[in-house]
Write a protein that holds these residues in place. Structure first.
Motif, PDB file in Angstrom:
ATOM      1  N   PRO A  38      -0.443  -5.553  -8.378  1.00 29.43           N
ATOM      2  CA  PRO A  38      -1.162  -4.289  -8.544  1.00 29.43           C
ATOM      3  C   PRO A  38      -1.976  -3.938  -7.300  1.00 29.43           C
ATOM      4  O   PRO A  38      -2.480  -4.822  -6.605  1.00 29.43           O
ATOM      5  CB  PRO A  38      -2.092  -4.544  -9.737  1.00 29.43           C
ATOM      6  CG  PRO A  38      -1.505  -5.694 -10.460  1.00 29.43           C
ATOM      7  CD  PRO A  38      -0.817  -6.523  -9.415  1.00 29.43           C
ATOM      8  N   GLY A  39      -2.087  -2.668  -7.044  1.00 31.75           N
ATOM      9  CA  GLY A  39      -2.869  -2.213  -5.904  1.00 31.75           C
ATOM     10  C   GLY A  39      -2.788  -0.705  -5.771  1.00 31.75           C
ATOM     11  O   GLY A  39      -2.348  -0.018  -6.689  1.00 31.75           O
ATOM     12  N   MET A  40      -3.211  -0.210  -4.635  1.00 33.98           N
ATOM     13  CA  MET A  40      -3.209   1.225  -4.371  1.00 33.98           C
ATOM     14  C   MET A  40      -2.049   1.566  -3.444  1.00 33.98           C
ATOM     15  O   MET A  40      -1.773   0.829  -2.497  1.00 33.98           O
ATOM     16  CB  MET A  40      -4.526   1.649  -3.724  1.00 33.98           C
ATOM     17  CG  MET A  40      -5.718   1.402  -4.621  1.00 33.98           C
ATOM     18  SD  MET A  40      -7.262   2.058  -3.950  1.00 33.98           S
ATOM     19  CE  MET A  40      -7.312   1.320  -2.339  1.00 33.98           C
ATOM     20  N   GLY A  41      -1.399   2.696  -3.719  1.00 35.50           N
ATOM     21  CA  GLY A  41      -0.289   3.127  -2.895  1.00 35.50           C
ATOM     22  C   GLY A  41      -0.457   4.562  -2.449  1.00 35.50           C
ATOM     23  O   GLY A  41      -1.032   5.379  -3.168  1.00 35.50           O
ATOM     24  N   TRP A  42       0.038   4.851  -1.245  1.00 29.72           N
ATOM     25  CA  TRP A  42       0.026   6.216  -0.749  1.00 29.72           C
ATOM     26  C   TRP A  42       1.130   6.386   0.282  1.00 29.72           C
ATOM     27  O   TRP A  42       1.760   5.422   0.704  1.00 29.72           O
ATOM     28  CB  TRP A  42      -1.342   6.593  -0.182  1.00 29.72           C
ATOM     29  CG  TRP A  42      -1.764   5.865   1.062  1.00 29.72           C
ATOM     30  CD1 TRP A  42      -1.573   6.257   2.353  1.00 29.72           C
ATOM     31  CD2 TRP A  42      -2.458   4.619   1.146  1.00 29.72           C
ATOM     32  NE1 TRP A  42      -2.104   5.341   3.228  1.00 29.72           N
ATOM     33  CE2 TRP A  42      -2.652   4.317   2.512  1.00 29.72           C
ATOM     34  CE3 TRP A  42      -2.926   3.718   0.199  1.00 29.72           C
ATOM     35  CZ2 TRP A  42      -3.297   3.172   2.938  1.00 29.72           C
ATOM     36  CZ3 TRP A  42      -3.554   2.566   0.632  1.00 29.72           C
ATOM     37  CH2 TRP A  42      -3.749   2.308   1.985  1.00 29.72           C
ATOM     38  N   VAL A  43       1.358   7.631   0.667  1.00 27.97           N
ATOM     39  CA  VAL A  43       2.364   7.971   1.663  1.00 27.97           C
ATOM     40  C   VAL A  43       1.691   8.763   2.764  1.00 27.97           C
ATOM     41  O   VAL A  43       0.855   9.643   2.479  1.00 27.97           O
ATOM     42  CB  VAL A  43       3.513   8.789   1.028  1.00 27.97           C
ATOM     43  CG1 VAL A  43       4.459   9.343   2.077  1.00 27.97           C
ATOM     44  CG2 VAL A  43       4.275   7.941   0.016  1.00 27.97           C
ATOM     45  N   GLU A  62      -7.697  -6.973  -4.586  1.00 28.90           N
ATOM     46  CA  GLU A  62      -8.008  -8.390  -4.730  1.00 28.90           C
ATOM     47  C   GLU A  62      -9.085  -8.643  -5.778  1.00 28.90           C
ATOM     48  O   GLU A  62      -9.021  -9.617  -6.512  1.00 28.90           O
ATOM     49  CB  GLU A  62      -8.411  -8.969  -3.379  1.00 28.90           C
ATOM     50  CG  GLU A  62      -7.251  -9.012  -2.406  1.00 28.90           C
ATOM     51  CD  GLU A  62      -7.621  -9.607  -1.062  1.00 28.90           C
ATOM     52  OE1 GLU A  62      -8.810  -9.901  -0.821  1.00 28.90           O
ATOM     53  OE2 GLU A  62      -6.709  -9.777  -0.240  1.00 28.90           O
ATOM     54  N   ASP A  63     -10.111  -7.766  -5.821  1.00 27.56           N
ATOM     55  CA  ASP A  63     -11.196  -7.956  -6.783  1.00 27.56           C
ATOM     56  C   ASP A  63     -11.847  -6.612  -7.054  1.00 27.56           C
ATOM     57  O   ASP A  63     -12.224  -5.892  -6.125  1.00 27.56           O
ATOM     58  CB  ASP A  63     -12.223  -8.945  -6.217  1.00 27.56           C
ATOM     59  CG  ASP A  63     -13.231  -9.401  -7.261  1.00 27.56           C
ATOM     60  OD1 ASP A  63     -13.060  -9.075  -8.459  1.00 27.56           O
ATOM     61  OD2 ASP A  63     -14.192 -10.089  -6.874  1.00 27.56           O
ATOM     62  N   ARG A  64     -11.979  -6.258  -8.316  1.00 29.11           N
ATOM     63  CA  ARG A  64     -12.605  -4.990  -8.701  1.00 29.11           C
ATOM     64  C   ARG A  64     -14.044  -5.287  -9.098  1.00 29.11           C
ATOM     65  O   ARG A  64     -14.331  -5.670 -10.216  1.00 29.11           O
ATOM     66  CB  ARG A  64     -11.843  -4.358  -9.851  1.00 29.11           C
ATOM     67  CG  ARG A  64     -12.418  -3.062 -10.274  1.00 29.11           C
ATOM     68  CD  ARG A  64     -11.454  -1.956  -9.977  1.00 29.11           C
ATOM     69  NE  ARG A  64     -11.963  -0.700 -10.488  1.00 29.11           N
ATOM     70  CZ  ARG A  64     -12.055   0.373  -9.759  1.00 29.11           C
ATOM     71  NH1 ARG A  64     -11.640   0.365  -8.523  1.00 29.11           N
ATOM     72  NH2 ARG A  64     -12.525   1.484 -10.258  1.00 29.11           N
TER      73      ARG A  64
END
Length: 133
Positions: free
Chosen positions: A26-31, A76-78
């Motif tokens: 899980p993580g953040m994605g963008w273009v 990594e850690d929220r």
């Protein structure tokens, strides 16, 4: 380990493209296209807890740029007031839009059942614009 599971897929939807890519964690994605960032968002907030990322970009922007970068940061850690992210992974891709009025060469491979070596060798005999499996 490569955090991107596969190469992205670009779907044409009206006057936009939807670029979908999968990550290992899980993580953040963008273009990124031409110095502009398009995010995987829901209700205006960047999604951070998923392995599937869908980013909508204007069709004209990607057609004119001819390239895009898929970007990802592992969460990594929220923590309560700030998240801890991993390093940014960025992978560039060339993009060749289908132009109206031009011939489009399509290679369609049916019923390969996971056996791709033979069909791909056949497909490489001639150049094509679009691969459908």
């Amino acid at each position: 380990m490569n955090p991107l599971r596969f190469h992205p897929t670009v779907f044409c939807v009206k006057d936009a493209y939807q670029i979908i890519f999968l990550t290992e964690k899980p993580g953040m994605g963008w273009v990124e296209i031409g110095g502009r960032k398009y995010i995987d968002a829901q209700n205006g907030l960047m999604r951070w807890n998923d392995e599937m990322h869908r980013v909508t970009v204007p069709r004209r922007a990607l057609d004119e740029a001819g390239a895009y970068a898929v970007c990802y940061q592992e969460m990594e850690d929220r923590k309560p007031y700030y998240p801890v992210h991993g390093d940014t992974v960025r992978r560039r891709y060339a993009f060749y839009p289908v132009r109206s009025g031009e011939d489009t060469r399509i290679c369609y491979l049916a019923d390969t059942h996971g056996k791709t070596d033979g069909p791909m060798a056949c497909a490489k005999q001639r150049p094509f614009d679009l691969l459908i499996m």
